[in-house]
Structure formats: structure tokens, C-alpha cells
Design a protein around this motif. Structure first.
Motif, PDB file in Angstrom:
ATOM      1  N   ILE A 360       0.838  -1.166  -0.080  1.00  0.00           N
ATOM      2  CA  ILE A 360       0.106  -0.017  -0.094  1.00  0.00           C
ATOM      3  C   ILE A 360       0.903   1.287   0.044  1.00  0.00           C
ATOM      4  O   ILE A 360       1.979   1.164   0.377  1.00  0.00           O
ATOM      5  N   ALA A 361       0.404   2.357  -0.571  1.00  0.00           N
ATOM      6  CA  ALA A 361       0.877   3.726  -0.687  1.00  0.00           C
ATOM      7  C   ALA A 361       0.055   4.739  -0.253  1.00  0.00           C
ATOM      8  O   ALA A 361      -0.427   5.330  -1.083  1.00  0.00           O
ATOM      9  N   PRO A 362      -0.627   4.730   1.060  1.00  0.00           N
ATOM     10  CA  PRO A 362      -1.668   5.549   1.220  1.00  0.00           C
ATOM     11  C   PRO A 362      -1.235   7.227   1.537  1.00  0.00           C
ATOM     12  O   PRO A 362      -1.833   7.983   2.297  1.00  0.00           O
ATOM     13  N   HIS A 363      -0.200   7.453   0.623  1.00  0.00           N
ATOM     14  CA  HIS A 363       0.411   8.796   0.994  1.00  0.00           C
ATOM     15  C   HIS A 363      -0.497   9.979   1.092  1.00  0.00           C
ATOM     16  O   HIS A 363      -1.298   9.782   0.217  1.00  0.00           O
ATOM     17  N   THR A 364      -0.400  10.964   1.926  1.00  0.00           N
ATOM     18  CA  THR A 364      -1.211  12.152   2.008  1.00  0.00           C
ATOM     19  C   THR A 364      -0.351  13.335   1.374  1.00  0.00           C
ATOM     20  O   THR A 364      -1.118  14.487   0.671  1.00  0.00           O
ATOM     21  N   GLN A 365       0.918  13.313   0.785  1.00  0.00           N
ATOM     22  CA  GLN A 365       1.654  13.973  -0.034  1.00  0.00           C
ATOM     23  C   GLN A 365       2.481  13.134  -0.657  1.00  0.00           C
ATOM     24  O   GLN A 365       3.232  12.350  -0.181  1.00  0.00           O
ATOM     25  N   ALA A 366       2.808  13.447  -2.127  1.00  0.00           N
ATOM     26  CA  ALA A 366       3.649  12.812  -2.960  1.00  0.00           C
ATOM     27  C   ALA A 366       3.727  13.431  -4.164  1.00  0.00           C
ATOM     28  O   ALA A 366       2.941  13.919  -4.763  1.00  0.00           O
ATOM     29  N   THR A 367       5.373  13.327  -4.479  1.00  0.00           N
ATOM     30  CA  THR A 367       5.386  13.806  -6.102  1.00  0.00           C
ATOM     31  C   THR A 367       6.145  12.820  -6.778  1.00  0.00           C
ATOM     32  O   THR A 367       6.696  13.004  -8.031  1.00  0.00           O
ATOM     33  N   GLY A 368       6.146  11.534  -6.139  1.00  0.00           N
ATOM     34  CA  GLY A 368       6.919  10.646  -6.877  1.00  0.00           C
ATOM     35  C   GLY A 368       7.590   9.734  -5.699  1.00  0.00           C
ATOM     36  O   GLY A 368       8.110  10.375  -4.654  1.00  0.00           O
ATOM     37  N   SER A 369       7.235   8.487  -5.491  1.00  0.00           N
ATOM     38  CA  SER A 369       7.898   7.707  -4.314  1.00  0.00           C
ATOM     39  C   SER A 369       8.284   6.480  -4.737  1.00  0.00           C
ATOM     40  O   SER A 369       7.639   5.628  -5.603  1.00  0.00           O
ATOM     41  N   TYR A 370       9.276   5.839  -4.130  1.00  0.00           N
ATOM     42  CA  TYR A 370      10.031   4.541  -4.169  1.00  0.00           C
ATOM     43  C   TYR A 370       9.026   3.608  -3.627  1.00  0.00           C
ATOM     44  O   TYR A 370       9.180   2.417  -3.657  1.00  0.00           O
ATOM     45  N   SER A 371       8.121   4.067  -2.594  1.00  0.00           N
ATOM     46  CA  SER A 371       7.140   3.468  -2.075  1.00  0.00           C
ATOM     47  C   SER A 371       6.208   2.505  -2.929  1.00  0.00           C
ATOM     48  O   SER A 371       5.693   1.528  -2.711  1.00  0.00           O
ATOM     49  N   HIS A 378       8.961  -5.189  -8.508  1.00  0.00           N
ATOM     50  CA  HIS A 378       8.786  -6.526  -7.886  1.00  0.00           C
ATOM     51  C   HIS A 378       7.443  -7.325  -8.279  1.00  0.00           C
ATOM     52  O   HIS A 378       7.139  -8.516  -7.979  1.00  0.00           O
ATOM     53  N   GLY A 379       6.683  -6.572  -9.234  1.00  0.00           N
ATOM     54  CA  GLY A 379       5.293  -7.264  -9.540  1.00  0.00           C
ATOM     55  C   GLY A 379       4.304  -7.194  -8.413  1.00  0.00           C
ATOM     56  O   GLY A 379       3.743  -8.474  -8.387  1.00  0.00           O
ATOM     57  N   LYS A 380       4.305  -6.497  -7.772  1.00  0.00           N
ATOM     58  CA  LYS A 380       3.407  -6.771  -6.466  1.00  0.00           C
ATOM     59  C   LYS A 380       2.101  -5.798  -6.842  1.00  0.00           C
ATOM     60  O   LYS A 380       1.864  -4.704  -7.292  1.00  0.00           O
ATOM     61  N   PRO A 381       0.887  -6.338  -6.307  1.00  0.00           N
ATOM     62  CA  PRO A 381      -0.294  -5.688  -6.367  1.00  0.00           C
ATOM     63  C   PRO A 381      -0.467  -4.542  -5.519  1.00  0.00           C
ATOM     64  O   PRO A 381       0.050  -4.891  -4.239  1.00  0.00           O
ATOM     65  N   ILE A 382      -0.687  -3.467  -5.936  1.00  0.00           N
ATOM     66  CA  ILE A 382      -0.518  -2.218  -4.922  1.00  0.00           C
ATOM     67  C   ILE A 382      -1.782  -1.091  -5.008  1.00  0.00           C
ATOM     68  O   ILE A 382      -2.534  -1.131  -5.862  1.00  0.00           O
ATOM     69  N   VAL A 383      -2.195  -1.010  -3.829  1.00  0.00           N
ATOM     70  CA  VAL A 383      -3.099   0.137  -3.511  1.00  0.00           C
ATOM     71  C   VAL A 383      -2.702   1.479  -3.221  1.00  0.00           C
ATOM     72  O   VAL A 383      -1.860   1.562  -2.131  1.00  0.00           O
ATOM     73  N   ALA A 384      -2.924   2.393  -4.118  1.00  0.00           N
ATOM     74  CA  ALA A 384      -2.357   3.718  -3.562  1.00  0.00           C
ATOM     75  C   ALA A 384      -3.386   4.947  -3.493  1.00  0.00           C
ATOM     76  O   ALA A 384      -4.530   4.794  -4.089  1.00  0.00           O
TER      77      ALA A 384
END
Length: 470
Positions: A360-371, A378-384
Motif C-alpha cells: 500500500i501507498a496511502p500517502h497524503t503528499q507525494a510527487t513520486g515515491s519509491y514506496s 517486484h510485480g506486487k499488487p498495489i493500493v495507492a
């Protein structure tokens, strides 16, 4: 636009062709003195020796946050056929525990096949003026200076707290700036979430000062060719007064993943995760990553679901936030379900990704993220969250499940659905891997070189022999 921007040409130097005041420009006229951003006694100049090490040299142990006390410098060079390559001085942080340092390392490898690039390390925080005089002398030996910019690298965003302009006035070569954050002053000072009344009033007064806002929000970027990671960041800078043709969107590349020899088994055993569904949030602990949202979502998921915060504080001043998170976890009765790993070297990150069912990447601020880009590799399912950098990535390839920023209920629902749907997890995994495959660092390097060409043209300087064609 305020005088901070008007007094500089978009090509990135004081007025005429990147030369110092008093020198002759390419048209033979004397270069005028720029309107001062700092008092006269804060604009020194000097030259000194150059220090070099190779980027693939010995790694510093223990991990060194953003280069404090780390390598003196690094060099990567390879002259393409046809003549000498353009010389680029890359000003950036070094060390293991810094996302921008990792970004720079990944960019340097393919970039060194196209240009002659030398890494000049940033010593984070405000340094004595002599430090910047020496650094500028080294940087000015290049054809192009490329600055990896984040406000904290030069001190504080508060008035008088940053040494960025002490250095910037000393640079007489074409400049390219990569803006890793394009937040407004109000966002940088966290005015909206400031609960201390006097502090909030002081911040609100401060952000009403146009000259101060310009010095933080636009001048560092409008005085050079500027690279941003997202179209939204580009729109923000243009809205503040940047020349549209001088702001370039280049999304970060994605490096191939390292192997995980145990397939995540060692990581699961180390953190007591065997037999449990694992949801991970990867990256350095920081308030903008949305950990509180993740904890609230976890509370409504089945008790066997474990949440891993795969990272630790980036710097010592973030340690209190880590303590606050632990206290919050304890208060919610989630100690048995949440793991905070601390800093993970790259090899252990690979094991953490292999051990994760969903990232998950539930960021409240982001301009680009290694998260997000690391789990993509790695081919993971991601919720952002619906931050622009994630939404724009998903628009290119539908590789993320997007939820509203700060909405714990939506995050919980998305996780519950994915945990029950191997088919949807598999679809997201394949899409993430496809995105990673088609967004390489080699492509990012080629586009960066095109910006170097434009910066040289802005200054009226012909590209050196061997410069790749745009």
C-alpha cells in the motif's frame, strides 16, 4: 512575477549566458549585476580543489542518511564515440538512507553512457559559506550543473534558514534543477494541520508574504531548466510563473529488482509472519506516507492480517515520529499485528517484497515515491492514494488500485476485496511488472540529456562534441 524570478533568465544563470557579473557575455557586452536575492555579503565566490570517487566504489557502513559523513564525491564517466562528452556536475545527496540519493544512483548508471558526469555530494543542512564557495568552484568546471533539489538539503524553508541562494549565486554554468518536491509554502509548513494557535497564526502571516513565497515556491525552479516527476508538478510551477517550455516532466525510472534468495521466507520468519496475509507499506517513516490511515484501515480487517512498515526513520530528527507511531499502535491494541522493520538494505527489501501479499501507498503528499516504484519492480499488487504521481502512473498503465487520500474506509475496502480475489491481485501484479518494464532508467537518462542540450542552448553555448542529438 516577483523580482526574484524576473532578475534571472530561465536558462539558469544571472542574466547573460551564465557568466558572472563583470565578465563579457557571448555578445561581447558586460554582464550586469543581477537584482540581489541576498545581501552583498552573502554572495561570495572562490575556487578550490576537486574530490572524486567512483559511484561503484565501496559502500558506506553503517547506512549514512543522505550522505552525512559519507563519500566525498563520486564519478561516472564514459565518452561516446565522436569526441569528448559533455561534462555534467551532478549535485546530489549520497548514502543508503535517502530516497533522492537512490534516485541519483539509478540515474547515474545509464547517464554515464551518454555524458561525462561527476557526482558532487550535498552535505545536508546549512553549512558555512566557505563550504559553498569551494563547492561552486568544483561545479563551475562542468559544462552543465544538475541540482537534485529538496529544500531541506540547504537548511530550513523559514526566512533566512536556507543557504541555497548562497550557492546558487556562485554558479556560472547552465543549470538544470530536478524538483523532487513542488509543494506550496503552506504545504511545506503544514499550516492546515498546525494545532498550536500561535504557531498557526505565525505561519499564516508568513505565507502571505509574496516575496518569501516566491523565494521558496518558484525562484529555485524558474531560474533554471527544471525537471519534475509529474504533470501536476509541472502545472503547479507554471501557475506560479515558470516558463512552460522550461519545465519538463520526466517520471523516475524503475530499476530491475534484486533477487530474493529465500522468496520471502526468511523475512516472514524474522518478523513472525508465517501463515499470515501480509500488507506492507515500504519507505522511510514520514508523516506524509499515511501510516495513520493504514492503521485505521487495519483495525477493520480480519485479525490474521498483518501490517508491515518496511523502513525506519530517514534521519535522527524523524525518530520522534517513529515513537509516535509505536505509541499509536499500542493505544489501538495492534502490537501483535504491526511490524516496524527499521532500515532495510536493498537485499532485505527484496525479501520484504517477496513476503508481501499486497503493498500500500496511502500517502497524503507525494510527487513520486519509491514506496510504489520498488513494489512495481517486484510485480506486487498495489493500493495507492489518489496523489497525482500515482494517478498519472495508473493512467499510463492501469497498474494500481486507487483510493481517495486519507480515506481509511476506502483503503480497508480495497484491501478486503484484494485479499479475497487472487485473480485481481494477479492482474495488478502483471500490470505493475509491465509498467516497470516500460519505464526504464535508460529512457529517463536519454530525456535528461535532452534537457542538458536545451540548457546549453539557453546560455548560447554549443553542445560539446559527442553530445547525443535530441
Amino acid at each position: 512575477m516577483a523580482h526574484l524570478v524576473r532578475s534571472w533568465r530561465p536558462g539558469g544563470a544571472p542574466l547573460d549566458g551564465q557568466r558572472a557579473p563583470g565578465e563579457q557575455g557571448h555578445d561581447g557586452r558586460a554582464v550586469p549585476e543581477p537584482a540581489p536575492l541576498l545581501p552583498e555579503d552573502r554572495r561570495p565566490s572562490a575556487r578550490t580543489r576537486r574530490a572524486r570517487h567512483h559511484v561503484d566504489g565501496p559502500r558506506q557502513e553503517p547506512p549514512d542518511p543522505c550522505g552525512r559523513g559519507g563519500q566525498a564525491a563520486a564519478t561516472a564517466r564514459s565518452a561516446p564515440s565522436g569526441g569528448p562528452a559533455v561534462k555534467v556536475a551532478m549535485l546530489a545527496t549520497t548514502g543508503e538512507s535517502c530516497g533522492i540519493a537512490a534516485y541519483t544512483r539509478h540515474l547515474l548508471e545509464p547517464l554515464s553512457e551518454l555524458v561525462d558526469v561527476e557526482l558532487e555530494p550535498i552535505q545536508p543542512g546549512r553549512q558555512p559559506d566557505a563550504h559553498y564557495r569551494e563547492q561552486a568552484a568544483r561545479l563551475n568546471q562542468a559544462d552543465v550543473i544538475h541540482i537534485q533539489h529538496e529544500h531541506s538539503f540547504w537548511g530550513s524553508v523559514l526566512p533566512g534558514g536556507s543557504a541555497f541562494w548562497v550557492l546558487r549565486y556562485l554558479l556560472h554554468r547552465p543549470v538544470v534543477v530536478t524538483a523532487h518536491t513542488t509543494y506550496s509554502v503552506a504545504e511545506l509548513l503544514r499550516v492546515a494541520t498546525e494545532r498550536r494557535l500561535l504557531h498557526r497564526l505565525a505561519k499564516e502571516v508568513l505565507i502571505r508574504r509574496p516575496a518569501y513565497r516566491d523565494s521558496v515556491e518558484i525562484a529555485p525552479f524558474a531560474t533554471a531548466r527544471c525537471i519534475v516527476h509529474t504533470d501536476e508538478g509541472r502545472r503547479a510551477l507554471i501557475a506560479r510563473g515558470a516558463v512552460p517550455a522550461h519545465v519538463h516532466t520526466i517520471p523516475p525510472g524503475i530499476a530491475p529488482p534484486l533477487p530474493a534468495p529465500t522468496g520471502g521466507k526468511a523475512f516472514r520468519e524474522r518478523f513472525r509472519l508465517a501463515g499470515r496475509p501480509v500488507v506492507s507499506l515500504f519507505g522511510f517513516l514520514a508523516p506524509s506516507k499515511g501510516y495513520e490511515v493504514a492503521l485505521e484501515a487495519l483495525a477493520g480487517l480480519p485479525p490474521e492480517v498483518a501490517l508491515v512498515f518496511a523502513g525506519g526513520p530517514r534521519t535522527e530528527d524523524m525518530a520522534p515520529y517513529a515513537d509516535q507511531l509505536r505509541a499509536r499502535i499500542a493505544a489501538a491494541g495492534l502490537e501483535g499485528r504491526v511490524r516496524i522493520t527499521g532500515f532495510l538494505p536493498d537485499e532485505q527489501v527484496a525479501e520484504a517484497m517477496a513476503a508481501s501479499d499486497i503493498v500500500i501507498a496511502p500517502h497524503t503528499q507525494a510527487t513520486g515515491s519509491y514506496s510504489v516504484t520498488v513494489p512495481m519492480a517486484h510485480g506486487k499488487p498495489i493500493v495507492a492514494s489518489d496523489q497525482a504521481c500515482f494517478v498519472e502512473a495508473c493512467a499510463r498503465i492501469p497498474c494500481l488500485r486507487i483510493v481517495p487520500t486519507g480515506d481509511a474506509a476506502a483503503l480497508r475496502q480495497a484491501l478486503a476485496e484484494l485479499l479475497q480475489s487472487p485473480e485481481e491481485r494477479d492482474r495488478l501484479s502483471r500490470a505493475a511488472a509491465e509498467y516497470a518494464r516500460t519505464h526504464s532508467w535508460e529512457a529517463a537518462a536519454r530525456r535528461t540529456v535532452e534537457v542538458y542540450q536545451l540548457a546549453l542552448a539557453d546560455a548560447g553555448r554549443p553542445a560539446p562534441l559527442g553530445m547525443p542529438s535530441a
